[in-house]
Scaffold this motif. Structure first.
Motif, mmCIF file in Angstrom:
data_model
loop_
_atom_site.group_PDB
_atom_site.id
_atom_site.type_symbol
_atom_site.label_atom_id
_atom_site.label_comp_id
_atom_site.label_asym_id
_atom_site.label_seq_id
_atom_site.Cartn_x
_atom_site.Cartn_y
_atom_site.Cartn_z
ATOM 1 N N ARG A 1 0.827 -1.199 0.000
ATOM 2 C CA ARG A 1 0.000 0.000 0.000
ATOM 3 C C ARG A 1 0.870 1.260 0.000
ATOM 4 O O ARG A 1 0.613 2.219 -0.730
ATOM 5 C CB ARG A 1 -0.931 -0.005 1.202
ATOM 6 N N GLU A 2 1.930 1.264 0.819
ATOM 7 C CA GLU A 2 2.841 2.406 0.870
ATOM 8 C C GLU A 2 3.562 2.603 -0.455
ATOM 9 O O GLU A 2 3.684 3.721 -0.960
ATOM 10 C CB GLU A 2 3.856 2.200 1.992
ATOM 11 N N HIS A 3 4.023 1.501 -1.045
ATOM 12 C CA HIS A 3 4.716 1.573 -2.336
ATOM 13 C C HIS A 3 3.786 2.124 -3.419
ATOM 14 O O HIS A 3 4.187 2.969 -4.219
ATOM 15 C CB HIS A 3 5.235 0.192 -2.727
ATOM 16 N N ALA A 4 2.553 1.648 -3.435
ATOM 17 C CA ALA A 4 1.592 2.109 -4.446
ATOM 18 C C ALA A 4 1.264 3.586 -4.260
ATOM 19 O O ALA A 4 1.143 4.323 -5.241
ATOM 20 C CB ALA A 4 0.322 1.266 -4.383
ATOM 21 N N SER A 5 1.126 4.021 -3.021
ATOM 22 C CA SER A 5 0.801 5.435 -2.804
ATOM 23 C C SER A 5 1.978 6.343 -3.149
ATOM 24 O O SER A 5 1.780 7.461 -3.620
ATOM 25 C CB SER A 5 0.351 5.659 -1.366
ATOM 26 N N GLY B 1 3.752 7.393 -11.366
ATOM 27 C CA GLY B 1 4.694 6.653 -12.203
ATOM 28 C C GLY B 1 4.112 5.343 -12.698
ATOM 29 O O GLY B 1 4.271 4.967 -13.858
ATOM 30 N N MET B 2 3.419 4.649 -11.803
ATOM 31 C CA MET B 2 2.800 3.386 -12.185
ATOM 32 C C MET B 2 1.684 3.612 -13.192
ATOM 33 O O MET B 2 1.507 2.818 -14.123
ATOM 34 C CB MET B 2 2.274 2.659 -10.945
#
Length: 72
Positions: A8-12, A17-18
């Motif tokens: 969740r932290e990585h996605a936020s 960029g993603m």
């Protein structure tokens, strides 16, 4: 920290960029598929795969040139 929390932290942190990566991939695959369905109908299958693989350097070239343009 659990795996779900880390994801969740990585996605936020990397949301835009993603999203740009996904948009580039969808447009590239759609464009190549359209070309081989309409223009290069009799082309061999290996040429289709070669165009798909060419998306990798095209991706890095596009975002490198976009980064250079935004610096100027």
């Amino acid at each position: 920290m659990s795996l779900v929390d880390r994801l969740r932290e990585h996605a936020s942190e990397n949301r835009t960029g993603m999203l740009h990566d996904l948009m580039f991939a969808v447009v590239w695959v759609g464009l190549v598929s359209l070309l081989f369905d309409l223009v290069f109908v009799t082309a061999p299958t290996w040429a289709f795969y070669l165009f798909m693989v060419a998306g990798i350097p095209a991706y890095f070239g596009f975002f490198f040139s976009l980064g250079q343009a935004t610096k100027q």
